[in-house]
Design an enzyme around this catalytic site. Structure first.
Site, PDB file in Angstrom:
ATOM      1  N   ASP A  76      37.880  45.652  94.556  1.00  0.00           N
ATOM      2  CA  ASP A  76      37.073  44.562  93.994  1.00  0.00           C
ATOM      3  C   ASP A  76      36.090  44.044  95.046  1.00  0.00           C
ATOM      4  O   ASP A  76      35.892  42.830  95.179  1.00  0.00           O
ATOM      5  CB  ASP A  76      37.993  43.437  93.483  1.00  0.00           C
ATOM      6  CG  ASP A  76      37.305  42.530  92.465  1.00  0.00           C
ATOM      7  OD1 ASP A  76      36.243  42.933  91.922  1.00  0.00           O
ATOM      8  OD2 ASP A  76      37.799  41.425  92.214  1.00  0.00           O
ATOM      9  N   ASN A  89      33.628  38.242  97.440  1.00  0.00           N
ATOM     10  CA  ASN A  89      34.845  38.483  98.213  1.00  0.00           C
ATOM     11  C   ASN A  89      34.566  38.789  99.680  1.00  0.00           C
ATOM     12  O   ASN A  89      35.441  39.274 100.401  1.00  0.00           O
ATOM     13  CB  ASN A  89      35.668  39.601  97.557  1.00  0.00           C
ATOM     14  CG  ASN A  89      36.249  39.134  96.236  1.00  0.00           C
ATOM     15  OD1 ASN A  89      36.423  37.928  96.031  1.00  0.00           O
ATOM     16  ND2 ASN A  89      36.518  40.047  95.323  1.00  0.00           N
ATOM     17  N   PHE A 144      43.597  33.091  87.874  1.00  0.00           N
ATOM     18  CA  PHE A 144      44.989  32.685  87.685  1.00  0.00           C
ATOM     19  C   PHE A 144      45.374  31.431  88.447  1.00  0.00           C
ATOM     20  O   PHE A 144      46.545  31.121  88.575  1.00  0.00           O
ATOM     21  CB  PHE A 144      45.917  33.836  88.064  1.00  0.00           C
ATOM     22  CG  PHE A 144      45.679  35.040  87.209  1.00  0.00           C
ATOM     23  CD1 PHE A 144      45.991  35.000  85.860  1.00  0.00           C
ATOM     24  CD2 PHE A 144      45.097  36.177  87.728  1.00  0.00           C
ATOM     25  CE1 PHE A 144      45.744  36.088  85.055  1.00  0.00           C
ATOM     26  CE2 PHE A 144      44.845  37.279  86.927  1.00  0.00           C
ATOM     27  CZ  PHE A 144      45.163  37.236  85.580  1.00  0.00           C
ATOM     28  N   LEU A 163      39.207  24.441  97.028  1.00  0.00           N
ATOM     29  CA  LEU A 163      38.171  25.227  97.719  1.00  0.00           C
ATOM     30  C   LEU A 163      37.506  26.220  96.782  1.00  0.00           C
ATOM     31  O   LEU A 163      36.371  26.622  96.973  1.00  0.00           O
ATOM     32  CB  LEU A 163      38.803  26.008  98.875  1.00  0.00           C
ATOM     33  CG  LEU A 163      39.476  25.201  99.973  1.00  0.00           C
ATOM     34  CD1 LEU A 163      40.254  26.112 100.897  1.00  0.00           C
ATOM     35  CD2 LEU A 163      38.419  24.437 100.774  1.00  0.00           C
ATOM     36  N   GLY A 164      38.255  26.652  95.782  1.00  0.00           N
ATOM     37  CA  GLY A 164      37.718  27.646  94.846  1.00  0.00           C
ATOM     38  C   GLY A 164      38.712  27.904  93.732  1.00  0.00           C
ATOM     39  O   GLY A 164      39.866  27.471  93.808  1.00  0.00           O
ATOM     40  N   SER A 165      38.250  28.612  92.698  1.00  0.00           N
ATOM     41  CA  SER A 165      39.143  28.927  91.579  1.00  0.00           C
ATOM     42  C   SER A 165      38.992  30.382  91.221  1.00  0.00           C
ATOM     43  O   SER A 165      37.921  30.966  91.366  1.00  0.00           O
ATOM     44  CB  SER A 165      38.763  28.099  90.355  1.00  0.00           C
ATOM     45  OG  SER A 165      38.834  26.743  90.668  1.00  0.00           O
ATOM     46  N   GLY A 166      40.079  30.954  90.727  1.00  0.00           N
ATOM     47  CA  GLY A 166      40.037  32.325  90.241  1.00  0.00           C
ATOM     48  C   GLY A 166      40.613  32.356  88.848  1.00  0.00           C
ATOM     49  O   GLY A 166      40.826  31.297  88.238  1.00  0.00           O
ATOM     50  N   LYS A 226      46.714  29.439  98.023  1.00  0.00           N
ATOM     51  CA  LYS A 226      46.300  30.047  96.750  1.00  0.00           C
ATOM     52  C   LYS A 226      47.448  29.854  95.762  1.00  0.00           C
ATOM     53  O   LYS A 226      48.521  30.432  95.933  1.00  0.00           O
ATOM     54  CB  LYS A 226      45.981  31.531  96.969  1.00  0.00           C
ATOM     55  CG  LYS A 226      45.425  32.231  95.729  1.00  0.00           C
ATOM     56  CD  LYS A 226      44.852  33.600  96.104  1.00  0.00           C
ATOM     57  CE  LYS A 226      44.425  34.400  94.892  1.00  0.00           C
ATOM     58  NZ  LYS A 226      43.771  35.657  95.231  1.00  0.00           N
ATOM     59  N   VAL A 235      42.475  27.723  94.661  1.00  0.00           N
ATOM     60  CA  VAL A 235      42.694  27.809  96.101  1.00  0.00           C
ATOM     61  C   VAL A 235      42.393  26.416  96.659  1.00  0.00           C
ATOM     62  O   VAL A 235      41.329  25.851  96.378  1.00  0.00           O
ATOM     63  CB  VAL A 235      41.789  28.878  96.752  1.00  0.00           C
ATOM     64  CG1 VAL A 235      41.990  28.912  98.258  1.00  0.00           C
ATOM     65  CG2 VAL A 235      42.081  30.258  96.155  1.00  0.00           C
ATOM     66  N   ASP A 295      40.500  38.225  98.606  1.00  0.00           N
ATOM     67  CA  ASP A 295      40.898  38.547  97.237  1.00  0.00           C
ATOM     68  C   ASP A 295      41.426  39.977  97.062  1.00  0.00           C
ATOM     69  O   ASP A 295      40.695  40.884  96.658  1.00  0.00           O
ATOM     70  CB  ASP A 295      39.739  38.288  96.258  1.00  0.00           C
ATOM     71  CG  ASP A 295      40.223  38.336  94.811  1.00  0.00           C
ATOM     72  OD1 ASP A 295      41.433  38.560  94.598  1.00  0.00           O
ATOM     73  OD2 ASP A 295      39.395  38.171  93.902  1.00  0.00           O
ATOM     74  N   LYS A 318      32.846  42.900  96.394  1.00  0.00           N
ATOM     75  CA  LYS A 318      31.612  42.338  95.824  1.00  0.00           C
ATOM     76  C   LYS A 318      31.257  41.117  96.672  1.00  0.00           C
ATOM     77  O   LYS A 318      32.111  40.648  97.452  1.00  0.00           O
ATOM     78  CB  LYS A 318      31.833  41.961  94.358  1.00  0.00           C
ATOM     79  CG  LYS A 318      32.971  41.001  94.103  1.00  0.00           C
ATOM     80  CD  LYS A 318      33.143  40.737  92.616  1.00  0.00           C
ATOM     81  CE  LYS A 318      34.364  39.852  92.380  1.00  0.00           C
ATOM     82  NZ  LYS A 318      34.608  39.587  90.975  1.00  0.00           N
ATOM     83  N   THR A 322      34.298  44.797  88.647  1.00  0.00           N
ATOM     84  CA  THR A 322      33.136  44.065  88.142  1.00  0.00           C
ATOM     85  C   THR A 322      32.028  45.082  87.871  1.00  0.00           C
ATOM     86  O   THR A 322      31.677  45.850  88.779  1.00  0.00           O
ATOM     87  CB  THR A 322      32.696  43.024  89.208  1.00  0.00           C
ATOM     88  OG1 THR A 322      33.845  42.267  89.578  1.00  0.00           O
ATOM     89  CG2 THR A 322      31.613  42.098  88.686  1.00  0.00           C
TER      90      THR A 322
HETATM   91  P1  ATP Z   1      39.424  36.330  90.814  1.00  0.00           P
HETATM   92  O1  ATP Z   1      39.593  35.621  89.536  1.00  0.00           O
HETATM   93  O2  ATP Z   1      37.981  36.496  91.235  1.00  0.00           O
HETATM   94  O3  ATP Z   1      40.237  37.589  90.968  1.00  0.00           O
HETATM   95  P2  ATP Z   1      41.418  35.059  92.416  1.00  0.00           P
HETATM   96  O4  ATP Z   1      42.235  34.257  91.441  1.00  0.00           O
HETATM   97  O5  ATP Z   1      42.050  36.315  92.901  1.00  0.00           O
HETATM   98  O6  ATP Z   1      39.966  35.316  91.902  1.00  0.00           O
HETATM   99  P3  ATP Z   1      40.290  34.437  94.969  1.00  0.00           P
HETATM  100  O7  ATP Z   1      39.054  35.233  94.694  1.00  0.00           O
HETATM  101  O8  ATP Z   1      41.211  34.978  96.005  1.00  0.00           O
HETATM  102  O9  ATP Z   1      41.088  34.114  93.640  1.00  0.00           O
HETATM  103  O10 ATP Z   1      39.873  32.963  95.361  1.00  0.00           O
HETATM  104  C1  ATP Z   1      39.047  32.178  94.526  1.00  0.00           C
HETATM  105  C2  ATP Z   1      38.029  31.444  95.389  1.00  0.00           C
HETATM  106  O11 ATP Z   1      38.711  30.583  96.325  1.00  0.00           O
HETATM  107  C3  ATP Z   1      37.172  32.350  96.259  1.00  0.00           C
HETATM  108  O12 ATP Z   1      36.031  32.805  95.579  1.00  0.00           O
HETATM  109  C4  ATP Z   1      36.830  31.464  97.441  1.00  0.00           C
HETATM  110  O13 ATP Z   1      35.733  30.632  97.132  1.00  0.00           O
HETATM  111  C5  ATP Z   1      38.051  30.582  97.585  1.00  0.00           C
HETATM  112  N1  ATP Z   1      38.973  31.135  98.597  1.00  0.00           N
HETATM  113  C6  ATP Z   1      39.857  32.150  98.430  1.00  0.00           C
HETATM  114  N2  ATP Z   1      40.550  32.392  99.546  1.00  0.00           N
HETATM  115  C7  ATP Z   1      40.102  31.507 100.462  1.00  0.00           C
HETATM  116  C8  ATP Z   1      40.437  31.234 101.843  1.00  0.00           C
HETATM  117  N3  ATP Z   1      41.371  31.938 102.467  1.00  0.00           N
HETATM  118  N4  ATP Z   1      39.761  30.238 102.474  1.00  0.00           N
HETATM  119  C9  ATP Z   1      38.820  29.524 101.824  1.00  0.00           C
HETATM  120  N5  ATP Z   1      38.465  29.707 100.542  1.00  0.00           N
HETATM  121  C10 ATP Z   1      39.091  30.686  99.862  1.00  0.00           C
END
Ligand code: ATP
Length: 360
Positions: A140, A145, A25, A20-23, A43, A28, A162, A142, A181
């Site tokens: 954080d 989030n 570390f 669904l997404g990446s951060g 996550k 997701v 986040d 923005k 940021t």
């Molecule tokens: P960052 O590197 O920005 O600190 P992070 O590793 O802490 O990121 P998140 O920001 O929590 O990760 O999640 C990364 C992405 O995953 C988000 O931008 C969002 O697109 C997706 N995501 C996170 N949590 C959820 C959720 N509960 N449901 C759906 N998508 C999610």
């Protein structure tokens, strides 16, 4: 402190689905609970195994994120269902938020009145006010989030996500931290001064400014210039971008762009500001007449998305280089953190995980 309470394999309980997404570390992913068929978001966070490692997140930081989420049960804050842990990874099972980012939702619209924007701002403030009452700062806030639970709903519900940088203040504690940021941070963060939950209120000022005008208040050509603008409180309401904005909205923002954290509006005060809660018919009419500058907002959002994908490629390249560096060091006989080697080899699907806690 998060406590281990049982040995379990996340994949015995959940089927792991699409990303669904990446951060920074980890990823997701959508996960399906085998027992009920319910969908959640998993996550997957890589854990740093020793101090010398540069890969992964420090375990204490993951524990902090878990503890913060466990303390926050609110309709406008992403809920935590479960936590699993292995030697190399922690999996947070979170409420699935399927409506995407608020800013993407708005950018798809042809027009939006200030009243529509206020409905979203109010929900953000309710979520933020709730965490601040519990002495928790998000640190954080923005557009990335701030998500929507279901964008097809008639009144989409805001979900704040986040909590990786969030902090729970102990009484009398002096907390300093220089992360965040650039566009959204306040001068006390830049100057490494003691912080309070008021840091989030500055970020809400920035988000509101962008939402109404499509412009970023302190944005310079470089990050250094942006930070200088923040410290000098160098911003203005350019008529070109704010011609459709009400005076009340500008007043709301001005009361958030205040250097002194004690003088900055709190979430509670924001909810009573006439822009959010009009008291007279005239104030209601002003809000309804004013609208979002959709042309510049769409441009801002397109640029933001482009930057996000650019940053993600940058992070991936950096991780790849770090892994190569680890392998080269190992070949050269240098002492290497065991986990750095492990991280390059481990496939998440093969891990046995221990449950950290259960907040469902
Ligand atoms: P960052 O590197 O920005 O600190 P992070 O590793 O802490 O990121 P998140 O920001 O929590 O990760 O999640 C990364 C992405 O995953 C988000 O931008 C969002 O697109 C997706 N995501 C996170 N949590 C959820 C959720 N509960 N449901 C759906 N998508 C999610």
């Amino acid at each position: 402190m998060a406590v281990f309470n049982m040995l379990e394999n996340v994949e015995d309980l959940y089927e792991i689905g699409e990303v669904l997404g990446s951060g920074h570390f980890g990823q997701v992913r959508e996960v399906r609970e085998r027992a009920t068929g319910a969908l959640w978001a998993g996550k997957f966070l890589k854990i740093r195994k020793c101090a010398s490692s540069r890969l992964g997140m420090e375990r204490k930081n993951v524990e902090r994120e878990v503890e913060v989420l466990q303390a926050l049960q609110h309709p406008n804050i992403m809920a935590l269902k479960d936590v699993f842990e292995s030697r190399a990874e922690v999996v947070l099972v979170l409420e699935l938020i399927s409506g995407g980012e608020l800013f993407d939702f708005i950018a798809e619209k042809e027009n939006l009145t200030e009243s529509d924007a206020i409905d979203f701002m109010k929900q953000i403030l309710l979520g933020v006010g709730f965490m601040h009452n519990k002495q928790i700062g998000h640190f954080d806030l923005k557009p990335e989030n701030i998500m929507l639970s279901d964008k097809m709903a008639p009144n989409p519900n805001i979900k704040i996500i986040d909590f990786g940088l969030a902090h729970c203040f102990q009484s009398g504690e002096e907390y300093r931290c220089m992360s965040g940021t650039p566009q959204y941070i306040s001068s006390e963060v830049i100057n490494y001064e003691p912080l309070s939950t008021a840091v989030d209120m500055w970020s809400i000022g920035v988000i509101t400014y962008i939402l109404l005008s499509g412009m970023s208040p302190f944005q310079g050509d470089t990050d250094e210039e942006t930070l200088r603008n923040i410290i000098a409180l160098n911003y203005k309401f350019d008529d070109h971008y704010f011609s459709m904005t009400s005076a009340m909205a500008k007043d709301f923002i001005q009361k958030l762009f205040v250097k002194d954290q004690n003088e900055r509006m709190t979430a509670e005060e924001c909810l009573h500001h006439p822009w959010i809660k009009p008291l007279t018919r005239k104030q209601v009419a002003n809000r309804n007449r004013s609208s979002i500058n959709m042309k510049t907002f769409k441009k801002f959002n397109a640029k933001r998305k482009w930057k996000m994908s650019y940053n993600m490629v940058w992070v991936c390249n950096r991780l790849h280089r770090l892994k190569l560096l680890c392998k080269t060091s190992a070949l050269a006989g240098e002492e290497l953190c065991e986990s750095d080697q492990e991280d390059t080899e481990t496939k998440p699907a093969s891990l046995i995980r221990r449950r950290l806690s259960n907040s469902s």
